[in-house]
Design a protein around this motif. Structure first.
Motif, PDB file in Angstrom:
ATOM      1  N   ASP A  15      11.070   8.615 -12.903  1.00 43.32           N
ATOM      2  CA  ASP A  15      11.560   7.249 -12.733  1.00 43.32           C
ATOM      3  C   ASP A  15      11.056   6.609 -11.439  1.00 43.32           C
ATOM      4  O   ASP A  15      11.466   5.497 -11.097  1.00 43.32           O
ATOM      5  CB  ASP A  15      13.098   7.244 -12.712  1.00 43.32           C
ATOM      6  N   LEU A  16      10.188   7.288 -10.728  1.00 48.09           N
ATOM      7  CA  LEU A  16       9.769   6.812  -9.406  1.00 48.09           C
ATOM      8  C   LEU A  16       9.112   5.435  -9.469  1.00 48.09           C
ATOM      9  O   LEU A  16       9.394   4.567  -8.627  1.00 48.09           O
ATOM     10  CB  LEU A  16       8.832   7.831  -8.761  1.00 48.09           C
ATOM     11  N   ASP A  17       8.257   5.203 -10.454  1.00 49.71           N
ATOM     12  CA  ASP A  17       7.572   3.902 -10.542  1.00 49.71           C
ATOM     13  C   ASP A  17       8.561   2.761 -10.718  1.00 49.71           C
ATOM     14  O   ASP A  17       8.464   1.723 -10.049  1.00 49.71           O
ATOM     15  CB  ASP A  17       6.576   3.906 -11.707  1.00 49.71           C
ATOM     16  N   LYS A  21       9.726  -0.412  -8.247  1.00 51.28           N
ATOM     17  CA  LYS A  21       9.766  -1.807  -8.705  1.00 51.28           C
ATOM     18  C   LYS A  21      11.113  -2.445  -8.385  1.00 51.28           C
ATOM     19  O   LYS A  21      11.175  -3.577  -7.893  1.00 51.28           O
ATOM     20  CB  LYS A  21       9.501  -1.871 -10.207  1.00 51.28           C
ATOM     21  N   PHE A  22      12.191  -1.725  -8.642  1.00 48.23           N
ATOM     22  CA  PHE A  22      13.522  -2.252  -8.353  1.00 48.23           C
ATOM     23  C   PHE A  22      13.690  -2.520  -6.859  1.00 48.23           C
ATOM     24  O   PHE A  22      14.286  -3.526  -6.464  1.00 48.23           O
ATOM     25  CB  PHE A  22      14.602  -1.270  -8.813  1.00 48.23           C
ATOM     26  N   SER A  23      13.196  -1.608  -6.025  1.00 49.36           N
ATOM     27  CA  SER A  23      13.371  -1.758  -4.579  1.00 49.36           C
ATOM     28  C   SER A  23      12.658  -3.002  -4.058  1.00 49.36           C
ATOM     29  O   SER A  23      13.127  -3.643  -3.120  1.00 49.36           O
ATOM     30  CB  SER A  23      12.866  -0.513  -3.849  1.00 49.36           C
ATOM     31  N   LYS A  24      11.556  -3.361  -4.669  1.00 47.71           N
ATOM     32  CA  LYS A  24      10.815  -4.560  -4.260  1.00 47.71           C
ATOM     33  C   LYS A  24      11.462  -5.834  -4.811  1.00 47.71           C
ATOM     34  O   LYS A  24      11.383  -6.899  -4.191  1.00 47.71           O
ATOM     35  CB  LYS A  24       9.369  -4.470  -4.733  1.00 47.71           C
ATOM     36  N   ALA A  25      12.118  -5.716  -5.955  1.00 50.61           N
ATOM     37  CA  ALA A  25      12.734  -6.888  -6.579  1.00 50.61           C
ATOM     38  C   ALA A  25      14.003  -7.308  -5.878  1.00 50.61           C
ATOM     39  O   ALA A  25      14.437  -8.453  -6.010  1.00 50.61           O
ATOM     40  CB  ALA A  25      13.028  -6.599  -8.054  1.00 50.61           C
ATOM     41  N   LEU A  33      17.789   1.257  -0.918  1.00 51.50           N
ATOM     42  CA  LEU A  33      16.528   1.430  -1.644  1.00 51.50           C
ATOM     43  C   LEU A  33      15.448   0.604  -0.978  1.00 51.50           C
ATOM     44  O   LEU A  33      15.268  -0.574  -1.275  1.00 51.50           O
ATOM     45  CB  LEU A  33      16.683   1.008  -3.115  1.00 51.50           C
ATOM     46  N   LYS A  34      14.747   1.207  -0.063  1.00 51.82           N
ATOM     47  CA  LYS A  34      13.653   0.521   0.616  1.00 51.82           C
ATOM     48  C   LYS A  34      12.365   0.732  -0.172  1.00 51.82           C
ATOM     49  O   LYS A  34      12.156   1.794  -0.768  1.00 51.82           O
ATOM     50  CB  LYS A  34      13.489   1.062   2.035  1.00 51.82           C
ATOM     51  N   PRO A  35      11.485  -0.283  -0.207  1.00 52.99           N
ATOM     52  CA  PRO A  35      10.229  -0.151  -0.959  1.00 52.99           C
ATOM     53  C   PRO A  35       9.239   0.783  -0.279  1.00 52.99           C
ATOM     54  O   PRO A  35       8.174   0.394   0.181  1.00 52.99           O
ATOM     55  CB  PRO A  35       9.712  -1.598  -1.005  1.00 52.99           C
ATOM     56  N   ARG A  39       9.934   7.750   0.557  1.00 54.78           N
ATOM     57  CA  ARG A  39      11.373   7.823   0.789  1.00 54.78           C
ATOM     58  C   ARG A  39      12.144   7.801  -0.523  1.00 54.78           C
ATOM     59  O   ARG A  39      13.168   8.480  -0.663  1.00 54.78           O
ATOM     60  CB  ARG A  39      11.824   6.677   1.695  1.00 54.78           C
ATOM     61  N   LEU A  40      11.660   7.030  -1.487  1.00 57.55           N
ATOM     62  CA  LEU A  40      12.315   6.988  -2.793  1.00 57.55           C
ATOM     63  C   LEU A  40      12.207   8.336  -3.494  1.00 57.55           C
ATOM     64  O   LEU A  40      13.176   8.818  -4.101  1.00 57.55           O
ATOM     65  CB  LEU A  40      11.701   5.885  -3.656  1.00 57.55           C
TER      66      LEU A  40
END
Length: 341
Positions: A15-17, A21-25, A33-35, A39-40
């Motif tokens: 689920d990393l990808d 995406k969520f962290s950037k949105a 949740l930093k982009p 770290r993710l």
């Protein structure tokens, strides 16, 4: 999307990808949740260890979930649990207090709103990292994404604290500017909000206590913009915040030391989903109807939760067989269920 075919499960490295995406949105509304892909990935690996239970719990665990739309075949949301706020330190926030000042001679009485730096939420379990794709906000999927975590806590109380909290982002523009930070925090940290967020990495750093004033802060002495923003919610957080309010969280006692966002707090045993949940035997019915329910298996490593139409019958819940299969269970297995409405 008018269906109930959703699955809440532990996040994996597959689920990393989508997590990136969520962290950037949601750059300003998900502090945890930093982009940062590395770290993710580390966060997911840490979560998998916690779900596996291979080590004795010490309060430093995090549990991270993702929500799948089974019909669309993709992950559409994420949420998490931090077992203990500042497990190895202190969690700092402001407590809302009110002081009365009066002069009998002048016949004047004032009730002043003050902020007191406190550590009262240290050790609380924290709900974190809620994000769902906007097109799903009007469905029942957010209920599963948020409340499914509470069923996991309910099933494994030994892993969590008796009290629970949830940070909620305060008002902040697209550039990361916060009226509360500009009027208060910036005076002591001498840096922009986003830099302070990045350097602290949470609310447990000792220099927070070293730099922030220990005496009560009188809100009326702050700028008009900061007074208005204090305790206000970022628009992106209205959906998860509303679910917490419906669960019975107190949202008036604490605010964040950085952006002034409300911090929800409650006793786990008093939350709606925990109080109302029932342990039931699952009965399959291809044409099951009834009321919308949130159902979770009783496993730790293989935790699964879903939505289904069901009928409560004594010690059992009758629901569609595909929903039972989504939980990784067979008919007759025990599960935990709660009505959605």
């Amino acid at each position: 999307m008018k269906h109930l075919d959703y699955l809440l499960r532990p996040a994996t490295l597959d689920d990393l990808d989508v997590m990136e995406k969520f962290s950037k949105a949601a750059a300003f509304s998900i502090r945890t949740l930093k982009p940062d892909r590395a770290r993710l990935a580390a966060r997911i690996e840490r979560s998998l260890l916690a779900f596996a239970g291979s080590e004795a719990p010490n309060g430093d665990e995090i549990y991270h979930f993702v929500l799948e739309d089974m019909r669309a075949g993709r992950v559409v949301g994420t949420s998490g649990i931090v077992a203990s706020a500042a497990a190895n330190g202190r969690f700092y926030c402001y407590r809302n207090e009110f002081l009365a000042h009066g002069s009998e001679e002048l016949g004047i009485t004032n009730r002043e709103h003050t902020l007191r730096l406190c550590e009262e939420l240290s050790g609380h379990t924290l709900l974190s990292s809620f994000y769902i794709e906007p097109e799903y906000s009007a469905t029942l999927a957010p209920q599963l994404l948020s409340r499914g975590r509470l069923l996991f806590i309910r099933n494994y109380p030994q892993l969590f604290a008796e009290r629970i909290g949830a940070e909620n982002p305060g008002l902040c523009d697209d550039g990361g500017n916060s009226p509360v930070w500009d009027a208060l925090g910036h005076r002591f940290f001498k840096m922009p909000l986003l830099e302070a967020e990045q350097r602290t990495g949470g609310r447990s750093k000792s220099f927070i206590a070293e730099l922030m004033p220990r005496m009560p802060v009188y809100v009326s002495l702050l700028s008009k913009e900061a007074q208005w923003a204090m305790g206000q919610l970022h628009p992106d957080a209205e959906l998860p915040f509303g679910i917490l309010v419906a669960e019975g969280f107190d949202v008036d006692s604490y605010v964040d030391i950085f952006d002034g966002g409300p911090i929800a707090e409650a006793r786990v045993a008093m939350l709606r989903s925990v109080v109302s949940a029932l342990n039931v035997a699952l009965r399959g019915d291809a044409g099951a109807e009834g009321e919308a329910c949130l159902v979770a298996n009783m496993e730790r490593t293989g935790f699964r939760a879903t939505l289904a139409q069901g009928k409560f019958l004594d010690d059992a819940l009758q629901m569609a067989r595909p929903a039972i299969q989504r939980l990784g269970l067979a008919e007759g297995a025990r599960a935990c269920a709660v009505r959605v409405t």
